[in-house]
Design an enzyme around this catalytic site. Sequence first.
Site, PDB file in Angstrom:
ATOM      1  N   TYR A  41      26.912  15.360  36.554  1.00  0.00           N
ATOM      2  CA  TYR A  41      26.880  16.377  35.773  1.00  0.00           C
ATOM      3  C   TYR A  41      28.309  16.568  34.689  1.00  0.00           C
ATOM      4  O   TYR A  41      29.292  16.232  35.258  1.00  0.00           O
ATOM      5  CB  TYR A  41      27.056  17.674  36.757  1.00  0.00           C
ATOM      6  CG  TYR A  41      27.225  19.058  36.026  1.00  0.00           C
ATOM      7  CD1 TYR A  41      25.917  19.879  35.544  1.00  0.00           C
ATOM      8  CD2 TYR A  41      28.561  19.555  35.714  1.00  0.00           C
ATOM      9  CE1 TYR A  41      26.305  21.307  35.002  1.00  0.00           C
ATOM     10  CE2 TYR A  41      28.803  20.760  34.794  1.00  0.00           C
ATOM     11  CZ  TYR A  41      27.919  21.518  34.756  1.00  0.00           C
ATOM     12  OH  TYR A  41      27.908  22.624  34.039  1.00  0.00           O
ATOM     13  N   GLU A  85      25.998  21.386  27.948  1.00  0.00           N
ATOM     14  CA  GLU A  85      26.010  20.747  29.167  1.00  0.00           C
ATOM     15  C   GLU A  85      24.976  19.982  29.414  1.00  0.00           C
ATOM     16  O   GLU A  85      24.051  20.056  28.723  1.00  0.00           O
ATOM     17  CB  GLU A  85      25.560  22.026  30.054  1.00  0.00           C
ATOM     18  CG  GLU A  85      25.451  21.823  31.579  1.00  0.00           C
ATOM     19  CD  GLU A  85      24.861  22.912  32.534  1.00  0.00           C
ATOM     20  OE1 GLU A  85      25.582  23.600  33.138  1.00  0.00           O
ATOM     21  OE2 GLU A  85      23.628  23.264  32.432  1.00  0.00           O
TER      22      GLU A  85
END
Length: 385
Positions: A101, A189
Site C-alpha cells: 500500500y 493512493e
Amino acid sequence: MDLFEYQGKQYFERYDIPVSKGGVAVSVDEAVRIADSVGYPVVVKAQVKVGGRGKAGGVKLASTPEEARQHAGNILGMDIKGHTVERLWVEHATDIAKEWYASFTLDRAAQLHLLMLSVKGGVEIEEVARTDPEAIVKVHVDPSEGYSLSQAMNAVTKAGIDAEVRGETAKLLVSLYRCFVEGDCDLVEINPLVLTTDGKVHALDAKVTLDDNAMFRHPEWEEFAATDTTDEREKSAKQRGLNYVGLDGDVGIIANGAGLAMSTLDVVSQAGGSAANFLDIGGGANAALMASALDLINSDSNVKSILVNIFGGITRCDEVAKGIVQALAEVDLKSPIVLRLDGTNAEEGREILADHISDRLLVEKTMLDAASKAVAMAATKDSKG
Ligand code: GDP
Ligand code: MN
C-alpha cells in the site's frame, strides 16, 4: 473530484508510474475486443468511485474470451454500494507475489503532506490501521522541501519492502509525490502496489482525488469533469455554474451562499420537513441564474414546494426578484414557491414581486416562517404537475 481507476492510471502514466496495459469499455463486445488486444489472462474491473470492488464481485480474472465475455456481462450494470457500473476497465492480468500500500495525502492538522506506506496492502488501509497500526509507516513531507530519493529509501526500508526492489519502489514513490504535487491532487493512493512474480513493482489500482480549486489551471480536467457525475440534475447544474447536490426529501431549496444553504436545510428539518436538494446560487447571482436554478429544481419530480432563501449582500434582491418573475413567465413551475428575501435591495425586490404574489408565490418575513410554510405546502402537496 475523484477519478475513476482508469483515469487515475492514465494520470499515473504521465509520471512514469508503471500500470498494466488496458482499455475502457462500455459494452460487453468492446470489453472482449480489449481483452483480445491486451492478451489473456485479463482482469475485468468495474469502474465505480468506491472501494471494495473486489469483494463486491466487481473485479474478475478471465483466461479466455468466453470468460471475459461472461464477466463483462455480469459486471456491467452491477450495483456496487449504490453505484451502477457503466464502464469497465480491462487490463492484462498481473502475476502477484506481494500486495503493498502507498499513498500521499494532505495532513491538514500538521500542515504537511503525509506518506503512508505498508507491506500489508490489498486490504482496506483503515482495517490495517485498526488491527496492525505498526505495519503502516507514516512520514510527513514538507512541501517546501519536496521529497527526495534518499527520504524515499528510508521509508521503504522502514516499511520492510524487499531489499531487491527498494530502489525501484523508492523511485516510484518519488514519481508518485511529483504526481501528487504537480498534478494538484488531494490524494493519490495505490492499493495494492504489487511486487510481481518476475520482480517488478507495479500499480494495480489507482485512487486519485483532484483538488477542484486548481481546476482553472488544468483545462485537461474537462474530460474528468464530463464523467464526474451520472446524475443528470447534477450534470445540468454544473453546466449552469450552480452548486447542486440531490437529496431525498421533498422541499426544493435555493439559497445564496453555501453557509446559508446549509442553515436552510437545518431550518427545514426544524420545521419538520426534509430537503430535496442543496442548491447554492453563489454570491452575485443575477436574474438569469435565479431563473436557471428554479428551472433545475422544477425538473426534480420529488419536489413538492420550493423554498428560496436569499440574504442579499453582493447578490441584490431586486435581481433575484427579476429572476423569479422571469422563471414564472418561462417555466411551467410544478410547485409553489415560498420566498424569504432580506438584505441588499430587499424592498425593491418585494416591489417587483408585489403583482405576482398568489397561492403559487408567497413571501415570508423570516427564515423559519418561510421554511414552515414550505414544509406545510409540501405536506399538503397539490402542486399542479
Ligand atoms: P478494489 O477492491 O476496489 O480495491 O479493487 P482492486 O483494483 O484493488 O482489486 C482488488 C483485488 O483484486 C486486488 O487486491 C488483487 O488481489 C486482485 N487483482 C486485481 N488485479 C489483479 C491482477 O491483475 N491479477 C491478479 N492475480 N489479481 C488482481
Ligand atoms: Mn484497491
